[in-house]
Design a protein around this motif. Sequence first.
Motif, PDB file in Angstrom:
ATOM      1  N   GLU A   5      34.215  34.678  32.199  1.00 54.92           N
ATOM      2  CA  GLU A   5      33.711  34.741  33.574  1.00 54.92           C
ATOM      3  C   GLU A   5      32.580  33.741  33.784  1.00 54.92           C
ATOM      4  OE1 GLU A   5      35.255  36.264  35.928  1.00 54.92           O
ATOM      5  OE2 GLU A   5      36.682  37.122  34.502  1.00 54.92           O
ATOM      6  N   GLN A  38      31.851  31.581  42.242  1.00 52.28           N
ATOM      7  CA  GLN A  38      31.537  32.844  41.571  1.00 52.28           C
ATOM      8  C   GLN A  38      30.181  32.751  40.903  1.00 52.28           C
ATOM      9  OE1 GLN A  38      34.641  34.694  39.145  1.00 52.28           O
ATOM     10  NE2 GLN A  38      33.167  35.054  37.500  1.00 52.28           N
ATOM     11  N   THR A  76      28.047  35.085  37.944  1.00 43.97           N
ATOM     12  CA  THR A  76      28.141  36.185  36.994  1.00 43.97           C
ATOM     13  C   THR A  76      26.734  36.608  36.584  1.00 43.97           C
ATOM     14  OG1 THR A  76      30.285  35.421  36.189  1.00 43.97           O
ATOM     15  CG2 THR A  76      29.053  36.898  34.754  1.00 43.97           C
ATOM     16  N   THR A  98      31.984  35.291  44.960  1.00 44.68           N
ATOM     17  CA  THR A  98      32.368  36.420  44.105  1.00 44.68           C
ATOM     18  C   THR A  98      31.225  36.712  43.141  1.00 44.68           C
ATOM     19  OG1 THR A  98      34.718  35.883  44.224  1.00 44.68           O
ATOM     20  CG2 THR A  98      34.004  37.219  42.358  1.00 44.68           C
ATOM     21  N   SER A 121      32.244  30.406  36.541  1.00 40.66           N
ATOM     22  CA  SER A 121      31.188  30.564  37.543  1.00 40.66           C
ATOM     23  C   SER A 121      30.449  29.277  37.870  1.00 40.66           C
ATOM     24  CB  SER A 121      30.177  31.600  37.059  1.00 40.66           C
ATOM     25  OG  SER A 121      30.779  32.866  36.923  1.00 40.66           O
ATOM     26  N   LYS A 163      30.060  39.064  39.870  1.00 39.20           N
ATOM     27  CA  LYS A 163      30.485  39.959  38.804  1.00 39.20           C
ATOM     28  C   LYS A 163      29.286  40.335  37.940  1.00 39.20           C
ATOM     29  CE  LYS A 163      35.299  38.533  38.747  1.00 39.20           C
ATOM     30  NZ  LYS A 163      36.498  38.284  37.915  1.00 39.20           N
TER      31      LYS A 163
END
Length: 406
Positions: free
Chosen positions: A308, A260, A262, A291, A312, A293
């Motif tokens: 988050e 992820q 962010t 992912t 990440s 965000k």
Amino acid sequence: MPCGGMEDKMDFKINSNVTWVGKIDWELRTFHGEDLSTHRGSSYNSYLVQDEKVALIDTVWEPFADEFINNLKKEIDLSKIDYIIANHGEIDHSGALPALMKEIPDTPIYCTQNGIKSLKGQYHQDWNFVPVRTGDKLNLGKKEIIFIEAPMLHWPDTMFSYLTGDNILFSNDAFGQHYASELMYNDLVNQAELYQEAIKYYANILAPFSKLVGKKINEVLSLNLPIDIICPSHGVIWRKDPIQIVEKYQEWADDYQENQITIIYDTMWNGTRRMAEAIACGIKEVNEDITIKLFNSARSDTNDIITEAFKSKAILVGSPTVNRVVLHSIAGLLGALRGLGFKNKKAAAFGTYGWSGESVKIITEELERAGFEIIDQGIKTLWNPDEDSKQKCEEFGKRIGEILKA
């Protein structure tokens, strides 16, 4: 221990001799002053252990002290409480102690040496303190309580208490969540909510002490104590496969990251937002599996953003330059990240400017101070990004995306 309303229908008996005597705080929305958001409320868990001798483990936050005392009296004659165990001196756990000690002033309080300092510093009372260390035992009759010091999980005074026979670990702040639920147990509540609150709790409270968390968990496991139930001081009780949360803590403590990224930004006239969106498009073009965000830090909850970021591989942080500095929501977030000390994470900066343009440099330096690996010196755009500037942002995103494939 019926106390009115919905709680009349709740099962407070953990087993035949251990009773939950705490308080569910349905209305709590911030904690540690205004510093930590608690969207789902919380609970202050206190436990009454009744054997030949009776021990009370922790109390509740001071605003609920009178209610706590009144309800405790319905459960037991206070004079029959032989011992008080203070696993941690912070006032959300010890806040009812002054009211309780007025009722039973000579009752010994078992805590760590640092716990004595903490309780004396907060309440200025010279109660009957009994200092304990790891391995010390308190005999209740048929069963014993074994004390395990757990400094910096998350204060210097913290300890765990383990009840033999019932195999219950009273873990105080470790393994907790700010999560109010009438269901009380991990196997009954919504699992997505439970783990959202558990990782948020870890990321915002315990992450700075991850190395100590890992060592302490290994130490506890090395004692070979069977653990059938984990009773934390906030949130639900782990009775079904309680080791699942221990394993999660081991994972989170080991420089945790998911696939992820962010992207966090604040913006004045949407220029920095447009940069963030273009960068996200560039990342996705070359790294479809990651992912992504995006958060406007001025309009999103800081603790949710931090959670988050904890999950990440990398974060990108953006702000326009205003009066030679960054917007205050970004400045505050960068300060929080520095204190939390996340490990094994990459970062870069971006932002718009009108004339001086210091924001990218400031953000990069702050991210470096916070322990992030800087993977690009960042990108800045003059005024509102035009199509050429947006294309450059996408190219920047592609570079980031390729780096994060590795």
